[in-house]
Every structure is written in C-alpha cells, then in structure tokens.
Design an enzyme around this catalytic site. Structure first.
Site, mmCIF file in Angstrom:
data_model
loop_
_atom_site.group_PDB
_atom_site.id
_atom_site.type_symbol
_atom_site.label_atom_id
_atom_site.label_comp_id
_atom_site.label_asym_id
_atom_site.label_seq_id
_atom_site.Cartn_x
_atom_site.Cartn_y
_atom_site.Cartn_z
ATOM 1 N N CYS A 135 -0.279 3.968 -6.196
ATOM 2 C CA CYS A 135 -1.329 3.408 -5.350
ATOM 3 C C CYS A 135 -1.595 2.026 -5.913
ATOM 4 O O CYS A 135 -1.733 1.856 -7.133
ATOM 5 C CB CYS A 135 -2.599 4.265 -5.423
ATOM 6 S SG CYS A 135 -4.034 3.483 -4.645
ATOM 7 N N CYS A 187 0.880 -1.163 0.000
ATOM 8 C CA CYS A 187 0.000 0.000 0.000
ATOM 9 C C CYS A 187 0.921 1.217 0.000
ATOM 10 O O CYS A 187 1.761 1.356 0.902
ATOM 11 C CB CYS A 187 -0.868 -0.025 1.257
ATOM 12 S SG CYS A 187 -1.846 1.462 1.526
HETATM 13 N N1 DGL Z 1 -4.100 0.890 -2.155
HETATM 14 C C1 DGL Z 1 -3.733 2.007 -1.335
HETATM 15 C C2 DGL Z 1 -2.401 2.612 -1.788
HETATM 16 O O1 DGL Z 1 -1.622 1.961 -2.441
HETATM 17 C C3 DGL Z 1 -4.686 3.153 -1.283
HETATM 18 C C4 DGL Z 1 -6.113 2.965 -1.231
HETATM 19 C C5 DGL Z 1 -6.695 3.726 -0.079
HETATM 20 O O2 DGL Z 1 -6.911 4.936 -0.152
HETATM 21 O O3 DGL Z 1 -6.905 3.058 0.910
HETATM 22 O O4 DGL Z 1 -2.130 3.744 -1.488
#
Ligand code: DGL
Length: 235
Positions: free
Chosen positions: A181, A78
């Site tokens: 993201c 993440c």
């Molecule tokens: N998948 C998360 C990232 O890579 C972000 C998604 C979210 O806002 O929770 O930042």
C-alpha cells in the site's frame, strides 16, 4: 501528439490520497527530466474498503481527468487500484498504464531467499489475491492509512497498532515483506524498528519507477530535458 511533444508530455500519477507521493518521489529520483501531474483522491479515500466496481469507476474517472492533461503514460500509484482496476482499464486507453503490484511482487521474489514473503496492504488488496504470484502470508492493516493521513507517524498509538497488526507476521519465517500500500512507506522506519533486520522490507515504488523508465525508453518517449529547463510538477 508529435514525437517531441510526446517526450515533454507529463506522466500522470494517481492514488486514493497522499500515499502515491512515495511513488512520485521515486519517479523524480530516477527520471528527473519528466514532468508529472499527480492526482490524490483525498475526497474519497480510503479505497481499501470499497468494492471492485467502485474502484474501477473511480480509476476510470481519474484516468479521464489525467488524459485532459495530455499525459503520455499513467502510473496507478495505489496498490488497491492496481490490484482491482488495472486489468479492467489497461486496454481501454491509448496510452500505457502501469501499476505497482507486479513490480512489487517481482522485487519481493528477488529479495526473498526462503521464498516466503509477507504482504501488508488494504483489505481490498489482500482479498484481491493480486500478490498470490508469490507464496505469501498476507495481512490487511486498514488503520495504517488513516494514521498516515492524520499525521500520526510519531504518535504512541502508531507503535501499538504496528504491533497489533504485525505480531503474527513477525512470528513467521518470512524473510521479505512487501509494503503493498503506497501509504505504508511513510511508516517504514517504525515498521522496520518493530520487525528487525531479519525481514527485508520491499517498497514497490523503486521497481515501479524502473519499469516506467524502461517503458519510456522502449517507446522513445523519455523526456531528455532539452525542451524544458526545469521539470514541472502539478498536484
Ligand atoms: N494508498 C492506497 C494503496 O496503495 C490505499 C489507501 C486506501 O485505502 O485508499 O492501496
């Protein structure tokens, strides 16, 4: 944990939701013998609009949970948690913890010729400045996460929202753009169609899995597949 049980111990991977599965996919490709425990915090997604303190607290809770699964290493799949919590949690635990921001930035530096890189990510990631190691033009695209979560990839609004967020990015002379993201690679073909071939799209997942492989090798923790007949994945 003995040397052999350490080798067969799983890798813990977590994200705020399903996005981190784009990183799992790359780990499975590059490290097919490894067992994986994946935690997607779909109850509390999105992280991108939350404070640093909250993201650190959530990350600590998830790391503690993954440790109960006897993981030998953790990948924070993440960008938001990597940018805001990795520094705070890395030294707190006795297992290696990797994030996706540094591998992504490195891949972008390798991809760019004119040294101008775009980054798209959540509000929290963009504000964190985690990617400022390279000269970047950043854009938060908060609606991309719910579009992915709601399965709107093929919906007409997705095309419009991509244009809304990326019009200014397309008008710059960047030649590489980081998908900062882990949800965004799920929109990759649509983003590529909009940006065209001039801008290389960098998905940090590939580089992250490479770092993980190097780390496991260096610490003699690679699962060589002799103990397990088939890799085990738990989600
Ligand atoms: N998948 C998360 C990232 O890579 C972000 C998604 C979210 O806002 O929770 O930042």
């Amino acid at each position: 944990m003995g040397v052999e049980s350490k080798k067969s111990a799983p890798i813990g991977v977590f994200d705020s939701g399903v996005g981190g599965l784009t990183v799992v996919r790359e780990i499975v490709r590059q490290l097919p013998n490894e067992n994986i425990v994946y935690f997607g915090d779909t109850a509390r997604v999105p992280y991108g609009s939350k404070s640093r303190q909250t993201i650190i607290r959530f990350s600590e809770q998830i790391i503690r949970f993954l440790k109960t699964k006897e993981v030998k290493a953790i990948v924070i799949a993440c960008n938001t948690a990597s940018a805001l919590a990795l520094d705070a949690v890395r030294d707190e635990y006795d297992i290696p913890i990797l994030g996706v921001v540094v591998p992504g930035a490195r891949a972008a530096v390798e991809a760019t010729v004119n040294k101008k890189v775009g980054v798209v990510g959540t509000d929290a990631t963009v504000q964190s400045g985690g990617y400022w190691a390279v000269e970047v033009i950043e854009k938060a695209c908060p609606l991309f996460v719910p579009l992915v979560d709601e399965g709107f990839k093929e919906h007409v609004v997705t095309r419009e929202i991509i244009e809304y967020y990326l019009e200014s990015m397309r008008a710059t002379d960047i030649d590489a753009m980081i998908l900062g993201c882990t949800h965004y690679p799920l929109l990759r073909s649509k983003i590529r169609a909009y940006l065209g071939d001039r801008i290389q799209i960098v998905n940090p997942a590939y580089e992250t899995a490479m770092d993980l492989r190097a780390l496991l090798k260096e610490q003699a923790m690679e699962n060589d597949g002799t103990e397990d007949r088939k890799s085990h994945y738990e989600f």
